[in-house]
Design a protein around this motif. Structure first.
Motif, PDB file in Angstrom:
ATOM      1  N   ARG A 141       1.233  14.837   1.587  1.00 17.58           N
ATOM      2  CA  ARG A 141       2.890  13.986   1.418  1.00 17.58           C
ATOM      3  C   ARG A 141       3.226  12.762   2.321  1.00 17.58           C
ATOM      4  NH1 ARG A 141       6.484  15.332  -3.027  1.00 17.58           N
ATOM      5  NH2 ARG A 141       5.593  17.382  -3.551  1.00 17.58           N
ATOM      6  N   VAL A 142       3.541  13.399   3.661  1.00 17.24           N
ATOM      7  CA  VAL A 142       4.090  13.082   4.484  1.00 17.24           C
ATOM      8  C   VAL A 142       2.850  12.049   5.032  1.00 17.24           C
ATOM      9  CG1 VAL A 142       5.276  13.038   6.442  1.00 17.24           C
ATOM     10  CG2 VAL A 142       5.826  14.196   5.250  1.00 17.24           C
ATOM     11  N   CYS A 143       1.697  12.693   5.138  1.00 21.69           N
ATOM     12  CA  CYS A 143       0.792  12.241   6.248  1.00 21.69           C
ATOM     13  C   CYS A 143       0.309  11.260   5.664  1.00 21.69           C
ATOM     14  CB  CYS A 143       0.182  13.483   7.156  1.00 21.69           C
ATOM     15  SG  CYS A 143       1.284  14.503   7.759  1.00 21.69           S
ATOM     16  N   GLN A 144       0.256  10.834   4.320  1.00 17.94           N
ATOM     17  CA  GLN A 144      -0.783   9.617   3.641  1.00 17.94           C
ATOM     18  C   GLN A 144       0.489   8.370   4.517  1.00 17.94           C
ATOM     19  OE1 GLN A 144      -0.237   9.494  -0.813  1.00 17.94           O
ATOM     20  NE2 GLN A 144       1.783   9.872  -0.425  1.00 17.94           N
ATOM     21  N   TYR A 145       0.916   8.108   4.887  1.00 15.24           N
ATOM     22  CA  TYR A 145       1.822   7.206   5.532  1.00 15.24           C
ATOM     23  C   TYR A 145       1.124   6.647   7.090  1.00 15.24           C
ATOM     24  CZ  TYR A 145       4.416   7.431   0.952  1.00 15.24           C
ATOM     25  OH  TYR A 145       4.951   8.153   0.374  1.00 15.24           O
ATOM     26  N   PHE A 146       1.111   7.427   7.454  1.00 15.94           N
ATOM     27  CA  PHE A 146       0.140   7.343   8.186  1.00 15.94           C
ATOM     28  C   PHE A 146      -0.536   6.446   8.560  1.00 15.94           C
ATOM     29  CE2 PHE A 146       3.712  10.238   9.568  1.00 15.94           C
ATOM     30  CZ  PHE A 146       4.249  10.452  10.924  1.00 15.94           C
ATOM     31  N   SER A 147      -1.631   6.745   7.739  1.00 16.88           N
ATOM     32  CA  SER A 147      -2.873   6.220   7.624  1.00 16.88           C
ATOM     33  C   SER A 147      -3.109   4.811   7.290  1.00 16.88           C
ATOM     34  CB  SER A 147      -3.808   6.639   6.563  1.00 16.88           C
ATOM     35  OG  SER A 147      -3.168   6.777   5.396  1.00 16.88           O
ATOM     36  N   VAL A 148      -1.128   3.971   7.034  1.00 12.57           N
ATOM     37  CA  VAL A 148      -1.013   2.618   6.560  1.00 12.57           C
ATOM     38  C   VAL A 148      -0.072   2.594   7.680  1.00 12.57           C
ATOM     39  CG1 VAL A 148       0.197   1.229   4.660  1.00 12.57           C
ATOM     40  CG2 VAL A 148      -1.111   3.266   3.874  1.00 12.57           C
ATOM     41  N   PHE A 149       0.781   3.196   8.256  1.00 10.43           N
ATOM     42  CA  PHE A 149       1.831   2.731   9.026  1.00 10.43           C
ATOM     43  C   PHE A 149       0.516   2.700  10.564  1.00 10.43           C
ATOM     44  CE2 PHE A 149       4.433   2.297   5.803  1.00 10.43           C
ATOM     45  CZ  PHE A 149       4.617   0.963   5.609  1.00 10.43           C
ATOM     46  N   SER A 151      -0.475  16.528 -12.545  1.00 11.69           N
ATOM     47  CA  SER A 151      -1.145  16.136 -11.928  1.00 11.69           C
ATOM     48  C   SER A 151      -0.578  14.656 -10.407  1.00 11.69           C
ATOM     49  CB  SER A 151      -3.085  15.765 -12.151  1.00 11.69           C
ATOM     50  OG  SER A 151      -3.276  15.632 -10.508  1.00 11.69           O
ATOM     51  N   GLN A 152      -0.471  15.383  -8.985  1.00 12.08           N
ATOM     52  CA  GLN A 152      -0.062  14.219  -8.505  1.00 12.08           C
ATOM     53  C   GLN A 152      -1.203  14.312  -7.150  1.00 12.08           C
ATOM     54  OE1 GLN A 152       3.487  12.704  -8.003  1.00 12.08           O
ATOM     55  NE2 GLN A 152       2.923  13.368 -10.595  1.00 12.08           N
ATOM     56  N   CYS A 153      -0.786  12.497  -7.124  1.00 10.73           N
ATOM     57  CA  CYS A 153      -2.288  12.273  -6.086  1.00 10.73           C
ATOM     58  C   CYS A 153      -1.397  11.798  -4.442  1.00 10.73           C
ATOM     59  CB  CYS A 153      -2.766  10.946  -6.215  1.00 10.73           C
ATOM     60  SG  CYS A 153      -3.871  10.331  -5.547  1.00 10.73           S
ATOM     61  N   TYR A 154      -1.899  12.586  -3.744  1.00 14.54           N
ATOM     62  CA  TYR A 154      -1.554  11.780  -1.835  1.00 14.54           C
ATOM     63  C   TYR A 154      -2.312  11.695  -1.425  1.00 14.54           C
ATOM     64  CZ  TYR A 154       2.457  14.354  -4.265  1.00 14.54           C
ATOM     65  OH  TYR A 154       3.596  14.497  -4.707  1.00 14.54           O
ATOM     66  N   GLY A 155      -3.547  10.949  -1.927  1.00 17.55           N
ATOM     67  CA  GLY A 155      -5.091  11.546  -0.931  1.00 17.55           C
ATOM     68  C   GLY A 155      -5.747  12.388  -1.620  1.00 17.55           C
ATOM     69  N   ILE A 156      -5.695  13.535  -1.691  1.00 18.14           N
ATOM     70  CA  ILE A 156      -5.958  14.500  -2.448  1.00 18.14           C
ATOM     71  C   ILE A 156      -5.095  14.543  -3.724  1.00 18.14           C
ATOM     72  CG2 ILE A 156      -7.777  15.889  -0.552  1.00 18.14           C
ATOM     73  CD1 ILE A 156      -5.311  17.505  -0.433  1.00 18.14           C
ATOM     74  N   PHE A 157      -5.758  15.533  -4.489  1.00 18.42           N
ATOM     75  CA  PHE A 157      -5.221  16.002  -5.945  1.00 18.42           C
ATOM     76  C   PHE A 157      -4.245  17.473  -5.799  1.00 18.42           C
ATOM     77  CE2 PHE A 157      -7.467  13.069  -6.930  1.00 18.42           C
ATOM     78  CZ  PHE A 157      -6.847  11.773  -7.312  1.00 18.42           C
ATOM     79  N   ILE A 191       0.922  -1.498  -0.715  1.00 24.56           N
ATOM     80  CA  ILE A 191      -0.107  -0.082  -0.026  1.00 24.56           C
ATOM     81  C   ILE A 191       0.711   1.525  -0.114  1.00 24.56           C
ATOM     82  CG2 ILE A 191      -2.030   1.554   1.394  1.00 24.56           C
ATOM     83  CD1 ILE A 191      -2.183  -1.317   2.173  1.00 24.56           C
ATOM     84  N   ALA A 192       1.868   1.501   0.709  1.00 24.89           N
ATOM     85  CA  ALA A 192       2.959   2.940   1.004  1.00 24.89           C
ATOM     86  C   ALA A 192       3.562   2.579  -0.497  1.00 24.89           C
ATOM     87  CB  ALA A 192       3.703   2.356   1.368  1.00 24.89           C
ATOM     88  N   TRP A 193       4.120   1.931  -1.028  1.00 21.45           N
ATOM     89  CA  TRP A 193       4.117   1.442  -2.637  1.00 21.45           C
ATOM     90  C   TRP A 193       3.287   2.136  -3.525  1.00 21.45           C
ATOM     91  CZ3 TRP A 193       2.196  -0.348  -6.497  1.00 21.45           C
ATOM     92  CH2 TRP A 193       2.614  -0.095  -8.089  1.00 21.45           C
ATOM     93  N   ALA A 194       2.106   1.981  -3.131  1.00 22.23           N
ATOM     94  CA  ALA A 194       0.995   2.344  -3.923  1.00 22.23           C
ATOM     95  C   ALA A 194       0.447   4.203  -3.870  1.00 22.23           C
ATOM     96  CB  ALA A 194      -0.240   1.381  -3.957  1.00 22.23           C
ATOM     97  N   LEU A 195       1.155   4.252  -2.461  1.00 21.98           N
ATOM     98  CA  LEU A 195       1.085   5.841  -2.840  1.00 21.98           C
ATOM     99  C   LEU A 195       2.021   6.764  -2.615  1.00 21.98           C
ATOM    100  CD1 LEU A 195      -0.273   5.513   1.733  1.00 21.98           C
ATOM    101  CD2 LEU A 195      -1.815   5.902  -0.749  1.00 21.98           C
ATOM    102  N   ARG A 196       2.758   5.788  -2.797  1.00 21.27           N
ATOM    103  CA  ARG A 196       4.466   7.104  -2.981  1.00 21.27           C
ATOM    104  C   ARG A 196       4.457   6.490  -4.610  1.00 21.27           C
ATOM    105  NH1 ARG A 196       9.546   5.235  -5.027  1.00 21.27           N
ATOM    106  NH2 ARG A 196      11.365   6.584  -4.574  1.00 21.27           N
ATOM    107  N   THR A 197       4.075   6.371  -5.022  1.00 23.82           N
ATOM    108  CA  THR A 197       3.732   6.066  -7.148  1.00 23.82           C
ATOM    109  C   THR A 197       3.136   7.907  -7.635  1.00 23.82           C
ATOM    110  OG1 THR A 197       1.776   5.660  -7.315  1.00 23.82           O
ATOM    111  CG2 THR A 197       3.218   4.295  -7.254  1.00 23.82           C
ATOM    112  N   GLY A 198       2.570   8.890  -6.472  1.00 25.65           N
ATOM    113  CA  GLY A 198       1.214   9.805  -6.708  1.00 25.65           C
ATOM    114  C   GLY A 198       0.727   9.366  -7.754  1.00 25.65           C
ATOM    115  N   ARG A 199       0.172   8.245  -8.201  1.00 26.21           N
ATOM    116  CA  ARG A 199      -0.867   7.776  -8.778  1.00 26.21           C
ATOM    117  C   ARG A 199      -1.657   6.338  -8.227  1.00 26.21           C
ATOM    118  NH1 ARG A 199      -0.779  11.627 -12.220  1.00 26.21           N
ATOM    119  NH2 ARG A 199      -2.170  10.205 -13.860  1.00 26.21           N
ATOM    120  N   SER A 200      -1.849   6.642  -7.278  1.00 26.53           N
ATOM    121  CA  SER A 200      -2.648   5.548  -6.281  1.00 26.53           C
ATOM    122  C   SER A 200      -4.083   5.345  -6.426  1.00 26.53           C
ATOM    123  CB  SER A 200      -2.801   5.643  -4.454  1.00 26.53           C
ATOM    124  OG  SER A 200      -2.579   6.989  -4.232  1.00 26.53           O
TER     125      SER A 200
END
Length: 528
Positions: free
Chosen positions: A224-232, A492-498, A58-67
């Protein structure tokens, strides 16, 4: 719109990154332990092979910016219920989504939402997971976004849009002007609108043509940073423990008085609160005043208004930009919509300088374009996970045990071919103009899921829809718009919002398009 991405640690990027690295190391050390925790009932759910072993997928998917594209691809490959983590599934089925979000469904918000706390000890309308406590917060906020409150907001919104259009005309549509990035200017407008609605005064992004107080940068870096807090989730637990130590709490979490980040934004909100205290008895229609009158504590107002500012600026901006790009890159749609706009103006059916919401709702093709623009580019892609209740539940063909996290695929929902037809991947406003009540009902039901459902449905839906329609109408009423770089219209980059950048366009005032066409010298090509 509600359901915003986590921004609570926007000013603490370095600390967050260190904690994330530590979490990854711990995750790898205990990989074997995680593997042993595989649950047979979930292992039957198909999904990417690596996803069953670790949340790192999941973290990899978020890191792509195209989750958002990753989630769509997973459901298309593995079905409407697919596995994306050791205890995580994702669904793009509208019926399942409505059932999960329905009142008294038994599903509750998962620990995903803990990452949206502004203050570790003060849950807000997005982060509060207890249904009863959430309802109490919602009851205090709802009056500010419904009925007479919305009617009161419209003239305020109209004044800011009119000033914005005038600014575009002077700065970017005068003779000799070249292309400019309209994405940032749309963000400036939506930020001014939501700060005016919430605080009583806009912060002046349009006037100064810049990101005042670095609000937009704070939101982007924070997401960009805190999206990972929703996974870990261990990071959230760790931070809550560290917050019990006063010195660490000051270092890790935003606070009123900070010179940057979310704390700076909280300081602006607190100034508005203090101003209202001094003006006690004076009538005011902003949200801060409304919450104070309902007895909400100041610390709680800080958190709620930060959430409102983020939701009302970025997501609305993305909705406008996605819809605008779809229109101006489809010649037939552009031609049909501008013809409707010109016709309405010729008949005297629209107000000036800004169309009224009631008038915009009478323009069927404009409304179809707005609906289709939001469908094709929903402004959120967050999973917003819910937890399977006691006794487990059947989702599709699979029985999921209690405690399973179910993510909601916002983009996949809006590409459902059973609902929208075989051309669901295309931008086609005409799909909303068919004479088929049953199909229209199904489409509207599914489309409404963009804003949530049930007790967690977005409070700002009507305001957002009003803003998008008004801005699109006024842009096309006043300007002829062309893309500067058709091969790459935006980034356009995606970090949960765009977050959009480099949406470069050229504006030409509409009145100029009816002037005498320019004369060109005849060019004669020689045979040589």
């Amino acid at each position: 719109m509600s359901f915003v991405a986590p921004i609570a640690l926007a000013g603490q990027v370095a600390v967050a990154c260190v904690l994330f690295v530590v979490c990854v190391i711990v995750k790898m050390v205990f990989f074997v332990r995680v593997a042993r925790m595989q649950r047979p009932s979930i292992s039957r759910v198909p999904g990417p092979r690596l996803a069953r072993w670790s949340r790192l997928w999941i973290a990899w998917a978020l890191r792509t910016g195209r989750s958002h594209e990753v989630w769509v691809g997973v459901n298309r490959e593995y079905g409407p219920v697919a596995r994306i983590g050791p205890n995580h599934v994702i669904t793009d089925d509208p019926e399942i989504t409505r059932r999960i979000l329905a009142a008294r469904s038994g599903y509750v918000r998962g620990p995903w939402f803990d990452s949206v706390r502004i203050d570790p000890h003060i849950p807000n309308i997005v982060s509060e997971r207890d249904p009863k406590k959430h309802s109490r917060i919602r009851a205090k906020l709802a009056p500010s976004f419904t009925g007479n409150s919305v009617a009161t907001m419209e003239p305020v919104i109209d004044g800011l849009i009119a000033g914005w259009i005038d600014t575009l005309r002077k700065r970017f549509a005068s003779p000799g002007q070249v292309s400019f990035d309209i994405s940032s200017r749309i963000q400036y407008l939506t930020t001014d609108i939501i700060t005016k609605i919430c605080l009583g005064d806009e912060i002046g992004c349009v006037k100064h043509d810049r990101d005042m107080h670095d609000v937009l940068e704070t939101v982007e870096v924070g997401n960009r940073v805190c999206q990972y807090f929703s996974v870990f989730l261990e990071l959230n637990t760790l931070l809550l423990y560290l917050a019990k130590i006063p010195a660490l709490r000051k270092a890790l979490f935003p606070k009123v008085g900070d010179k940057a980040g979310v704390g700076r934004l909280m300081g602006i909100i607190r100034q508005a609160i203090e101003k209202r205290d001094k003006e006690e008895g004076s009538p005011s229609n902003d949200i801060v005043s409304s919450l104070l009158s309902r007895g909400m504590p100041k610390d709680q107002i800080d958190s709620e208004v930060v959430i409102a500012l983020v939701a009302g600026s970025d997501t609305t901006s993305t909705s406008v930009q996605g819809t605008l790009l779809s229109i101006i890159t489809n010649p037939q749609v552009y031609k049909t919509l501008t013809a409707e706009i010109r016709g309405a103006m010729a008949r005297g059916n629209v107000s000036s300088p800004v169309i009224r919401d009631a008038e915009a709702k009478q323009l069927v093709y404009l409304q179809a374009c707005v609906l289709e623009g939001l469908r094709k580019f929903p402004p959120l892609s967050q999973l917003r996970e819910r937890v399977v209740p006691e006794g487990g539940d059947f989702l599709g063909m699979f029985h999921l045990p209690v405690g399973t996290f179910v993510g909601l695929n916002a983009w996949g929902l809006q590409l459902n071919k059973d609902v929208y037809g075989d051309n669901a991947d295309l931008f086609c406003p005409e799909r909303w103009l068919v004479d088929n009540p049953h199909r229209l009902h199904a489409m509207h039901q599914t489309h409404s899921l963009i804003f949530g459902h049930g007790s967690t449905k977005c409070l700002g839906t009507s305001i957002a829809m009003m803003e998008v329609a008004k801005v699109i109408f006024e842009l096309l009423r006043n300007f002829e718009i062309t893309i500067a770089n058709p091969h790459k219209p935006w980034s356009s980059q995606c970090y949960g919002i765009f977050f959009q950048k480099d949406f470069n366009v050229r504006l030409r005032p509409v009145e100029d398009t009816y002037a005498q066409p320019p004369k060109y010298e005849q060019v004669i090509l020689s045979d040589s």
